[in-house]
Design a protein around this motif. Structure first.
Motif, mmCIF file in Angstrom:
data_model
loop_
_atom_site.group_PDB
_atom_site.id
_atom_site.type_symbol
_atom_site.label_atom_id
_atom_site.label_comp_id
_atom_site.label_asym_id
_atom_site.label_seq_id
_atom_site.Cartn_x
_atom_site.Cartn_y
_atom_site.Cartn_z
ATOM 1 N N ARG A 126 43.571 -21.823 19.137
ATOM 2 C CA ARG A 126 44.615 -21.926 20.164
ATOM 3 C C ARG A 126 44.212 -22.910 21.258
ATOM 4 O O ARG A 126 44.986 -23.775 21.673
ATOM 5 N N ALA A 127 42.966 -22.797 21.736
ATOM 6 C CA ALA A 127 42.491 -23.696 22.780
ATOM 7 C C ALA A 127 42.431 -25.140 22.294
ATOM 8 O O ALA A 127 42.798 -26.070 23.016
ATOM 9 N N LEU A 128 41.964 -25.347 21.064
ATOM 10 C CA LEU A 128 41.904 -26.702 20.512
ATOM 11 C C LEU A 128 43.307 -27.279 20.340
ATOM 12 O O LEU A 128 43.538 -28.474 20.589
ATOM 13 N N ASP A 129 44.258 -26.447 19.923
ATOM 14 C CA ASP A 129 45.650 -26.895 19.808
ATOM 15 C C ASP A 129 46.194 -27.309 21.178
ATOM 16 O O ASP A 129 46.864 -28.341 21.314
ATOM 17 N N GLN A 130 45.912 -26.498 22.191
ATOM 18 C CA GLN A 130 46.414 -26.787 23.529
ATOM 19 C C GLN A 130 45.799 -28.066 24.094
ATOM 20 O O GLN A 130 46.449 -28.796 24.851
ATOM 21 N N LEU A 131 44.557 -28.340 23.718
ATOM 22 C CA LEU A 131 43.901 -29.571 24.148
ATOM 23 C C LEU A 131 44.317 -30.773 23.303
ATOM 24 O O LEU A 131 44.083 -31.918 23.696
ATOM 25 N N GLY A 132 44.900 -30.515 22.143
ATOM 26 C CA GLY A 132 45.274 -31.607 21.256
ATOM 27 C C GLY A 132 44.080 -32.290 20.614
ATOM 28 O O GLY A 132 44.110 -33.506 20.373
ATOM 29 N N VAL A 133 43.045 -31.541 20.316
ATOM 30 C CA VAL A 133 41.832 -32.128 19.744
ATOM 31 C C VAL A 133 42.094 -32.597 18.319
ATOM 32 O O VAL A 133 42.646 -31.852 17.494
ATOM 33 N N GLY A 134 41.682 -33.818 18.045
ATOM 34 C CA GLY A 134 41.878 -34.385 16.712
ATOM 35 C C GLY A 134 40.760 -35.334 16.340
ATOM 36 O O GLY A 134 39.751 -35.462 17.056
ATOM 37 N N GLY A 136 38.338 -38.309 15.940
ATOM 38 C CA GLY A 136 37.928 -39.364 16.847
ATOM 39 C C GLY A 136 37.716 -38.927 18.273
ATOM 40 O O GLY A 136 37.148 -39.682 19.077
ATOM 41 N N ASP A 137 38.168 -37.723 18.639
ATOM 42 C CA ASP A 137 37.961 -37.222 20.000
ATOM 43 C C ASP A 137 36.515 -36.763 20.178
ATOM 44 O O ASP A 137 35.856 -36.341 19.224
ATOM 45 N N THR A 138 36.054 -36.814 21.417
ATOM 46 C CA THR A 138 34.792 -36.187 21.790
ATOM 47 C C THR A 138 35.113 -35.003 22.678
ATOM 48 O O THR A 138 35.753 -35.159 23.725
ATOM 49 N N ILE A 139 34.713 -33.811 22.248
ATOM 50 C CA ILE A 139 34.993 -32.593 23.008
ATOM 51 C C ILE A 139 33.695 -31.929 23.421
ATOM 52 O O ILE A 139 32.731 -31.854 22.643
ATOM 53 N N GLY A 199 30.557 -42.529 28.881
ATOM 54 C CA GLY A 199 31.903 -42.639 29.419
ATOM 55 C C GLY A 199 32.584 -41.307 29.642
ATOM 56 O O GLY A 199 33.778 -41.261 29.943
ATOM 57 N N GLY A 200 31.859 -40.228 29.494
ATOM 58 C CA GLY A 200 32.451 -38.902 29.590
ATOM 59 C C GLY A 200 33.012 -38.454 28.252
ATOM 60 O O GLY A 200 32.766 -39.075 27.208
ATOM 61 N N VAL A 201 33.768 -37.372 28.272
ATOM 62 C CA VAL A 201 34.330 -36.809 27.042
ATOM 63 C C VAL A 201 35.858 -36.867 27.110
ATOM 64 O O VAL A 201 36.440 -37.062 28.177
ATOM 65 N N ASP A 202 36.507 -36.717 25.954
ATOM 66 C CA ASP A 202 37.968 -36.749 25.915
ATOM 67 C C ASP A 202 38.586 -35.411 26.299
ATOM 68 O O ASP A 202 39.668 -35.368 26.901
ATOM 69 N N GLY A 218 35.482 -33.409 35.814
ATOM 70 C CA GLY A 218 34.915 -34.733 36.047
ATOM 71 C C GLY A 218 34.516 -35.425 34.766
ATOM 72 O O GLY A 218 34.756 -36.626 34.583
ATOM 73 N N LEU A 219 33.920 -34.692 33.847
ATOM 74 C CA LEU A 219 33.481 -35.276 32.578
ATOM 75 C C LEU A 219 34.656 -35.669 31.698
ATOM 76 O O LEU A 219 34.600 -36.670 30.976
ATOM 77 N N ALA A 220 35.733 -34.875 31.739
ATOM 78 C CA ALA A 220 36.880 -35.128 30.869
ATOM 79 C C ALA A 220 37.899 -36.079 31.496
ATOM 80 O O ALA A 220 38.819 -36.535 30.810
ATOM 81 N N GLY A 221 37.764 -36.333 32.808
ATOM 82 C CA GLY A 221 38.667 -37.275 33.450
ATOM 83 C C GLY A 221 39.975 -36.692 33.923
ATOM 84 O O GLY A 221 40.950 -37.415 34.113
ATOM 85 N N GLY A 222 40.036 -35.379 34.124
ATOM 86 C CA GLY A 222 41.249 -34.768 34.638
ATOM 87 C C GLY A 222 41.383 -33.323 34.239
ATOM 88 O O GLY A 222 40.907 -32.914 33.165
#
Length: 300
Positions: A126-134, A136-139, A199-202, A218-222
């Motif tokens: 559920r959390a991964l869906d809400q974040l839209g993790v796919g 190529g992403d860095t989580i 560069g931080g994480v997605d 801060g790490l994720a940019g928002g």
């Protein structure tokens, strides 16, 4: 039949094994002879009176066992099949339980491992869906070695994401085997993450509730790139989404997890098992937080 019940709020000693009427499945549901049932933090919150206020209450929302009764309209499942899933109502820590969402137990798993799956994988998915993790992403997963955290690591890796996971140094080898690049939590965590991802994480997922949401933002940019399942007050303070089942559950993962297990891309972590009669001890151990992996009740 026997089931875990409590008639007053309090510590583990209020739990008892009571005789209650047998449940029967509604259309689309199945009843199982329970062989194992998961124990979760929500159980002791419920026992303490932090959730529903009615008494008495039954416990348990996830179980695995053998189908012994079919509701109207059920297809693809036969009497005698091994299945696991979510119970239709509270009360899965019992000799019989009705499941509303279920799937076959993967061939490689026993009942204890199967019963450890539903809550952890649904919360993580559920959390991964809400974040839209796919792909190529860095989580970044904060609290990656726990029951939900380890599920999130593996599910994110299966989606093709790069996973960085926080945990104690003692957990780092485990995190590597699950598919994460480990970093130590605590002071300096953000700097250690940036050493791996300059560069931080997605995206970032907080499972530990350890007061690091500002660093994750801060790490994720928002704040819109961060989800927590463990820090409600922090989520309000930092504008981060707090994930809860009422927002829509990721039940698709119940039927999808079998392929990941069968292909060796998902490992179930069972920390300790207890007979049904020792449910109070399971609560004591769970609340102490010293066992890595899921706690499971075994029903004979």
């Amino acid at each position: 039949m026997k089931a875990v019940e409590f008639g007053r709020f309090g510590g583990p000693d209020v739990l008892e094994i009571a005789e209650i009427p047998e449940p029967h499945p509604a259309p689309g549901q199945v009843r199982i002879v329970v062989r194992a049932a998961g124990v979760n933090a929500s159980d002791w919150k419920q026992r303490q009176g932090l959730m529903d206020q009615e008494l008495p209450q039954l416990l348990g929302h996830e179980a695995a066992g053998i189908v012994d009764e079919l509701g109207d309209g059920v297809t693809g499942v036969a009497l005698g099949d091994r299945v696991f899933g979510f119970s239709a109502t509270s009360g899965a820590q019992a000799e019989l339980a009705v499941l509303s969402h279920y799937a076959p137990v993967p061939a490689a798993l026993g009942f204890a491992e199967a019963a450890a799956l539903p809550a952890a994988i649904e919360t993580a998915a559920r959390a991964l869906d809400q974040l839209g993790v796919g792909a190529g992403d860095t989580i970044l997963v904060n609290g990656a070695s726990g029951t939900v955290g380890s599920a999130a690591v593996q599910l994110a890796a299966a989606r093709g994401a790069r996973v960085i996971g926080t945990g104690s140094p003692a957990s780092h080898e485990l995190l590597r085997t699950l598919g994460a690049e480990p970093v130590a939590y605590g002071t300096g965590m953000a700097e250690r993450v940036r050493a791996l991802a300059p560069g931080g994480v997605d995206r970032a997922l907080d499972v530990a509730g350890s007061g690091v949401l500002a660093e994750l933002v801060g790490l994720a940019g928002g704040a819109d790139r961060v989800v927590t399942v463990a820090d409600f007050a922090g989520a309000q303070r930092h504008g981060v989404r707090f994930s809860r089942g009422e927002d829509g559950r990721a039940l698709h993962v119940i039927t999808e997890i079998g392929e990941l297990i069968d292909t060796g891309r998902f490992t179930v972590l069972v920390g300790r098992t207890f007979p049904l009669a020792e449910v109070a001890e399971a609560h004591r151990v769970g609340e102490a937080g010293r066992v890595r992996g899921k706690l499971v009740l075994l029903i004979d």
